[in-house]
Design an enzyme around this catalytic site. Structure first.
Site, mmCIF file in Angstrom:
data_model
loop_
_atom_site.group_PDB
_atom_site.id
_atom_site.type_symbol
_atom_site.label_atom_id
_atom_site.label_comp_id
_atom_site.label_asym_id
_atom_site.label_seq_id
_atom_site.Cartn_x
_atom_site.Cartn_y
_atom_site.Cartn_z
ATOM 1 N N HIS A 122 58.382 26.432 68.189
ATOM 2 C CA HIS A 122 59.576 27.259 67.982
ATOM 3 C C HIS A 122 60.444 26.550 66.929
ATOM 4 O O HIS A 122 60.428 25.316 66.860
ATOM 5 C CB HIS A 122 60.307 27.318 69.332
ATOM 6 C CG HIS A 122 61.499 28.215 69.376
ATOM 7 N ND1 HIS A 122 62.734 27.846 68.880
ATOM 8 C CD2 HIS A 122 61.673 29.457 69.893
ATOM 9 C CE1 HIS A 122 63.595 28.822 69.095
ATOM 10 N NE2 HIS A 122 62.981 29.819 69.700
ATOM 11 N N ASP A 199 58.704 20.079 74.368
ATOM 12 C CA ASP A 199 59.549 21.263 74.488
ATOM 13 C C ASP A 199 59.034 22.055 75.689
ATOM 14 O O ASP A 199 57.991 22.706 75.623
ATOM 15 C CB ASP A 199 59.449 22.075 73.191
ATOM 16 C CG ASP A 199 60.206 23.399 73.281
ATOM 17 O OD1 ASP A 199 60.664 23.753 74.391
ATOM 18 O OD2 ASP A 199 60.323 24.086 72.247
ATOM 19 N N LYS A 225 66.476 30.352 80.959
ATOM 20 C CA LYS A 225 65.142 30.961 81.032
ATOM 21 C C LYS A 225 64.548 30.799 82.423
ATOM 22 O O LYS A 225 63.404 31.179 82.664
ATOM 23 C CB LYS A 225 64.216 30.299 79.996
ATOM 24 C CG LYS A 225 64.594 30.599 78.544
ATOM 25 C CD LYS A 225 63.549 30.068 77.608
ATOM 26 C CE LYS A 225 64.004 29.952 76.179
ATOM 27 N NZ LYS A 225 64.155 31.237 75.488
ATOM 28 N N CYS A 365 61.175 33.358 66.329
ATOM 29 C CA CYS A 365 61.579 32.015 65.873
ATOM 30 C C CYS A 365 60.376 31.110 65.643
ATOM 31 O O CYS A 365 60.439 29.897 65.903
ATOM 32 C CB CYS A 365 62.559 31.355 66.839
ATOM 33 S SG CYS A 365 64.052 32.284 67.073
HETATM 34 N N1 7TS Z 1 61.508 26.268 72.539
HETATM 35 C C1 7TS Z 1 60.792 27.335 72.933
HETATM 36 C C2 7TS Z 1 59.326 27.169 73.191
HETATM 37 C C3 7TS Z 1 61.434 28.549 73.125
HETATM 38 O O1 7TS Z 1 60.716 29.599 73.527
HETATM 39 C C4 7TS Z 1 62.828 28.664 72.878
HETATM 40 C C5 7TS Z 1 63.551 29.965 73.001
HETATM 41 C C6 7TS Z 1 63.522 27.513 72.501
HETATM 42 C C7 7TS Z 1 62.825 26.341 72.331
HETATM 43 C C8 7TS Z 1 64.991 27.513 72.277
HETATM 44 O O2 7TS Z 1 65.658 27.688 73.474
HETATM 45 P P1 7TS Z 1 67.246 27.791 73.492
HETATM 46 O O3 7TS Z 1 67.593 27.981 74.922
HETATM 47 O O4 7TS Z 1 67.764 26.530 72.907
HETATM 48 O O5 7TS Z 1 67.592 28.982 72.652
HETATM 49 N N2 7TS Z 1 62.715 31.070 72.877
HETATM 50 C C9 7TS Z 1 63.113 32.350 72.746
HETATM 51 C C10 7TS Z 1 62.192 33.396 72.678
HETATM 52 O O6 7TS Z 1 60.989 33.257 72.707
HETATM 53 N N3 7TS Z 1 62.867 34.545 72.550
HETATM 54 O O7 7TS Z 1 64.169 34.285 72.538
HETATM 55 C C11 7TS Z 1 64.347 32.925 72.659
#
Ligand code: 7TS
Length: 412
Positions: A122, A199, A225, A365
């Protein structure tokens, strides 16, 4: 197994009608829905014991501090860490990656060093390392993935060398659903003296994750999540590494003693939590962890495996569908990216939304991965504890409609 009908009763949003149909929420990889107990916890904090933490001795402050610090213990148990002092609260996964890249990374990466990534990352677990590499004249190296989206561990073995300082790897891909063999990668990395940043944003909510089993050095994930509120992320790091790591931010709460011209910093982990934190949402995150523990993470995984098996079978019945990622449920999580031949994913998203079905469309992303796959984006359905086979059927029906409607438009 999970009693999904009972679980669903705990999520008030699942009663919503969207575009005249009951909501079918298949976008939990973006953010999960929240059970009533998590929502209530936020109101309870603000109505009964709202106060700042780690200061003063009044009762409300003590209650809030105990609740906040209690969540650190819960996180520690949840990921099988050995000490709550290894748990740092951040805003999200993104902030956790940036914290490590800009502190540990700057401390350890020199010109000519290498950072190994997978092509599945990501942007949050890519751009901070990319920026660090540019700043230090270091090199980003990518391992290979197989045709069906699995990480090629042989290529990891081949690419890790004495210049590799950091391996940054996702445990589950948010696009392909691939579960990456991180424990194996940790063994390879450690043999060369590299540290491994994991991650866990798409993994910790869905599988039992133990930092002791993985043997990783850092793990990051986001509470939003995994049934918790937005605004709370977790960075776990090995104590001996955190002890040597400088903070990213300076100010209140992170000090031991301050003079006009110098400061002695607070201990780990408080050293990394400058300023008043997100107290209410951290406390509500603890309620989310309790909820998941009560369901049992093995049951959560079993439920998603069963749904994934069902989804694989149903998706394969749609003519012209291209499904991405591993074809066996052992290697994948309940995240399904797909494209319908000749139909733009945004159009797919729009048509299924008319049926009250929420999916995500776009590059998720992960633009480098989209470039590797030679596509601009995908449609993506993602599952969680409240997802049912009937909801997958509704999606399949809506996709069939999208195929027919858009196919018809294409013919005109
Ligand atoms: N890493 C992974 C694998 C993710 O899926 C996401 C968010 C992040 C990092 C970042 O997370 P955050 O809480 O810092 O935003 N993924 C997604 C998605 O798949 N659709 O919306 C957000």
């Amino acid at each position: 197994m999970l009693d999904v009908a009972r679980v669903r009763k705990d999520f008030p949003i699942l009663d919503r009608i969207v575009n005249g149909r009951p909501l079918v929420y298949l976008d939990s990889a973006a953010t999960s829905q929240k059970p009533q107990c998590v929502i209530d916890s936020i109101t309870d904090y603000y109505s009964r014991y709202n106060s700042n933490i780690h200061r003063g001795i009044h009762s409300l402050g003590e209650e809030a501090t105990a609740a906040y610090e209690g969540v650190r213990e819960k996180v520690c148990n949840f990921i099988k860490a050995t000490s709550a002092r290894e748990v740092i609260f951040t805003r999200n996964t993104t902030e956790a990656v940036n914290l490590v890249a800009s502190t540990y990374g700057r401390q350890h990466i020199l010109a000519g060093d290498e950072i190994l990534l997978t092509p599945l990352e990501h942007h949050s677990n890519l751009i901070p390392w990319q920026t660090l590499a540019k700043e230090r004249d270091a090199k980003l190296v990518y391992c290979d993935v197989t045709e069906d989206g699995k990480v090629d561990v042989e290529s990891v073995k081949r690419l890790i060398n004495s210049r590799t300082r950091i391996v940054a790897v996702t445990l589950t891909s948010n696009v392909l659903g691939t579960i990456v063999p991180v424990a194996e990668i940790c063994t390879i990395a450690h043999a060369s003296g590299a540290v491994v940043f994991v991650d866990g944003a798409q993994a910790v909510p869905h599988l039992p994750v133990s930092v002791q089993d993985l043997q990783c050095d850092f793990l990051a994930f986001s509470m939003h999540k995994m049934l918790g509120p937005t605004g709370v992320g977790i960075l776990w790091g090995k104590a001996e590494i955190l002890e040597e790591m400088p903070p990213q931010m300076y100010g209140g709460n992170m000090i031991n003693s301050v003079w006009r011209d110098r400061v002695i910093l607070n201990q780990v982990p408080w050293r990394f939590e400058a300023g008043t934190p997100n107290i209410a949402d951290v406390i509500a995150s603890g309620v989310a962890l309790d909820y998941l523990q009560a369901l049992g993470m093995n049951n959560v995984r079993a439920h998603e495996k069963q749904l994934s098996q069902y989804a694989l079978a149903q998706f394969s019945k749609i003519p012209g569908i291209k499904l991405y990622g591993p074809s066996t449920v052992e290697d994948r999580a309940g995240v399904f990216s797909f494209n319908l031949s000749g139909v733009h994913p945004h159009d797919v998203g729009q048509i299924v939304n008319e049926e009250g079905i929420a999916i995500r469309v776009g590059h998720h992303c992960c633009q480098p991965l989209m470039r590797d796959l030679d596509i601009s984006g995908t449609a993506r359905a993602s599952f969680y504890v409240y997802t049912t086979e009937e909801e997958i059927d509704l999606l399949i029906g809506a996709l069939d409609k999208a195929r027919k409607v858009l196919g018809h438009v294409a013919c005109r």
